[in-house]
Every structure is written in structure tokens, then in C-alpha cells.
Design a protein around this motif. Structure first.
Motif, PDB file in Angstrom:
ATOM      1  N   GLU A  10      -3.103  -1.367  -2.793  1.00  0.00           N
ATOM      2  CA  GLU A  10      -4.420  -1.240  -2.172  1.00  0.00           C
ATOM      3  C   GLU A  10      -4.498  -2.038  -0.869  1.00  0.00           C
ATOM      4  O   GLU A  10      -5.050  -1.571   0.122  1.00  0.00           O
ATOM      5  CB  GLU A  10      -5.514  -1.697  -3.139  1.00  0.00           C
ATOM      6  N   LEU A  11      -3.961  -3.259  -0.878  1.00  0.00           N
ATOM      7  CA  LEU A  11      -3.956  -4.072   0.344  1.00  0.00           C
ATOM      8  C   LEU A  11      -3.143  -3.409   1.452  1.00  0.00           C
ATOM      9  O   LEU A  11      -3.548  -3.390   2.608  1.00  0.00           O
ATOM     10  CB  LEU A  11      -3.396  -5.467   0.061  1.00  0.00           C
ATOM     11  N   SER A  12      -1.991  -2.866   1.069  1.00  0.00           N
ATOM     12  CA  SER A  12      -1.151  -2.211   2.083  1.00  0.00           C
ATOM     13  C   SER A  12      -1.819  -0.968   2.630  1.00  0.00           C
ATOM     14  O   SER A  12      -1.644  -0.622   3.796  1.00  0.00           O
ATOM     15  CB  SER A  12       0.215  -1.877   1.503  1.00  0.00           C
ATOM     16  N   GLU A  13      -2.604  -0.293   1.799  1.00  0.00           N
ATOM     17  CA  GLU A  13      -3.318   0.891   2.264  1.00  0.00           C
ATOM     18  C   GLU A  13      -4.444   0.491   3.223  1.00  0.00           C
ATOM     19  O   GLU A  13      -4.722   1.184   4.194  1.00  0.00           O
ATOM     20  CB  GLU A  13      -3.892   1.647   1.066  1.00  0.00           C
ATOM     21  N   GLU A  14      -5.067  -0.648   2.965  1.00  0.00           N
ATOM     22  CA  GLU A  14      -6.162  -1.108   3.810  1.00  0.00           C
ATOM     23  C   GLU A  14      -5.648  -1.671   5.135  1.00  0.00           C
ATOM     24  O   GLU A  14      -6.287  -1.516   6.169  1.00  0.00           O
ATOM     25  CB  GLU A  14      -6.952  -2.187   3.062  1.00  0.00           C
ATOM     26  N   TYR A  15      -4.500  -2.317   5.117  1.00  0.00           N
ATOM     27  CA  TYR A  15      -3.935  -2.952   6.318  1.00  0.00           C
ATOM     28  C   TYR A  15      -2.609  -2.293   6.689  1.00  0.00           C
ATOM     29  O   TYR A  15      -1.561  -2.915   6.669  1.00  0.00           O
ATOM     30  CB  TYR A  15      -3.733  -4.452   6.072  1.00  0.00           C
ATOM     31  N   THR A  16      -2.669  -1.022   7.061  1.00  0.00           N
ATOM     32  CA  THR A  16      -1.441  -0.264   7.312  1.00  0.00           C
ATOM     33  C   THR A  16      -0.667  -0.770   8.521  1.00  0.00           C
ATOM     34  O   THR A  16       0.565  -0.748   8.522  1.00  0.00           O
ATOM     35  CB  THR A  16      -1.744   1.236   7.492  1.00  0.00           C
ATOM     36  N   THR A 124       3.773   1.419  -0.749  1.00  0.00           N
ATOM     37  CA  THR A 124       2.843   1.541   0.364  1.00  0.00           C
ATOM     38  C   THR A 124       2.668   2.938   0.919  1.00  0.00           C
ATOM     39  O   THR A 124       1.684   3.189   1.605  1.00  0.00           O
ATOM     40  CB  THR A 124       3.271   0.631   1.532  1.00  0.00           C
ATOM     41  N   THR A 126       1.840   6.879   1.447  1.00  0.00           N
ATOM     42  CA  THR A 126       0.839   7.829   0.993  1.00  0.00           C
ATOM     43  C   THR A 126       1.457   9.202   1.145  1.00  0.00           C
ATOM     44  O   THR A 126       2.021   9.521   2.177  1.00  0.00           O
ATOM     45  CB  THR A 126      -0.426   7.728   1.861  1.00  0.00           C
ATOM     46  N   HIS A 156      -2.559   7.985  -2.401  1.00  0.00           N
ATOM     47  CA  HIS A 156      -1.615   6.874  -2.414  1.00  0.00           C
ATOM     48  C   HIS A 156      -0.619   7.128  -3.539  1.00  0.00           C
ATOM     49  O   HIS A 156      -1.003   7.325  -4.686  1.00  0.00           O
ATOM     50  CB  HIS A 156      -2.360   5.555  -2.619  1.00  0.00           C
TER      51      HIS A 156
END
Length: 182
Positions: A10-16, A124, A126, A156
Motif C-alpha cells: 500500500e505504501l509503495s502504491e501511494e508513493y510510486t 509494488t 500494478t 495492485h
């Protein structure tokens, strides 16, 4: 464990953008480690070359990061390179002529030089929801596309995989392999 991995995803999706920079840095560091292992410790050129080539394939996946098409050339070459790198390094370390290393050193080597970047991509990336098995499609289109959405739904990969495993597990947590009937 599952919550931690899902949290990282989730963090990696938010801070790509940051995740892409971290993966790029990890690839550069592993390239340097491979070269140093060859120059300083005398590791075989074939194993080092395959390891470096694998990370070149991973680097090519950064072009479209965080999206990946499962049947794209960068994805297929990265999976093949990962398998080749793992096999070459495994064969090197089990060779009777290779010096004996402690188990912890071998595990550390494999984690950093072979598994780190692919695992980073795995948690990470998608993927297009159309590429996922059982993603709910109508005539080869995702439900969103079939009912008028212009853009295919992107999911994801790890979150989808974890949800699928969780959905396939019974109340006791055992994974059920048989399909459910309605």
C-alpha cells in the motif's frame, strides 16, 4: 506477516515515485556488489554476468513502473533472468570446488543479490485487472470496461493475490484448491 507485506504494498502504491527511486538505487547497488565480488573475491565471470544481466532486465521494467503487462517483453525477460540468475548462483555454491560459506552468508547473498529487487517489484507492481485469472470479466473485458468505463481497471498485484488466497481459505485458514460452485 501478511499485514506487513500488504502495508508495504500500500505504501509503495501511494508513493510510486519514491518506490521507483528506491528500486533504481537497489539495482545500482546490486550491480556494484556483483562487480566487486568479481574483482575482489574472484567470483566467476559467468555467474556475475548473469546476475548483472538479470538486473539489466529488472531495470527495463522501471520504464513503465508501477504498471506491468504480464506478457510484455520486459516482464518475460525479467522472470527468465530471475530463474537463470537463481539457478547459476545455486549451481556455483553447490559446486564442490567452491569454498564453503556459512548458511547465513549464503542466505544474505541470495537475499541481497538475487531476490531483493524481484521481490521489490513483486510487492509494488500494478497489473492490468484483465490479466488476472478470475478477475470478473465479460467476453474478455473487465466488468468496468464492459459497462462503459473507458479505462481498464488496474489492480495492485500483491493485494489481488492476497485477497484471492484469503478468499480461497476456509475458516480454519487452510487453502482450498477446489473451485466453489454457486
Amino acid at each position: 506477516y501478511q499485514r506487513r507485506v500488504h502495508g508495504i504494498a500500500e505504501l509503495s502504491e501511494e508513493y510510486t515515485v519514491l518506490t521507483r527511486k528506491i528500486l533504481r538505487l537497489a539495482i545500482y547497488v546490486v550491480w556494484c556488489i556483483h562487480v566487486l565480488l568479481w574483482l575482489v573475491d574472484g567470483f566467476p565471470l559467468l555467474s556475475v554476468g548473469v546476475g548483472v544481466a538479470a538486473h539489466v532486465a529488472y531495470f527495463s521494467m522501471l520504464q513503465n513502473f508501477p504498471f506491468v503487462r504480464i506478457y510484455s517483453l520486459p516482464m518475460i525477460s525479467s522472470v527468465a533472468a530471475f530463474c537463470a540468475s537463481h539457478a547459476v548462483w545455486y549451481m556455483y555454491f553447490i559446486d564442490p570446488h567452491t569454498p564453503v560459506y556459512q548458511y547465513g552468508h549464503l542466505l544474505g547473498f541470495f537475499f541481497v543479490c538475487v531476490w531483493l529487487v524481484p521481490f521489490g517489484f513483486f510487492i509494488t507492481v500494478t497489473v492490468d485487472a484483465l490479466a488476472l485469472p478470475g478477475a470478473g470479466n465479460i467476453d474478455g473485458k473487465s466488468v468496468d470496461v464492459a459497462f462503459g468505463s473507458k479505462r481498464p481497471k488496474m489492480t495492485h498485484f500483491l493485494a489481488s493475490l492476497l485477497a484471492r488466497v484469503k478468499g480461497a481459505s476456509g475458516s480454519d485458514g487452510a487453502v482450498t484448491l477446489a473451485s466453489k460452485s454457486n
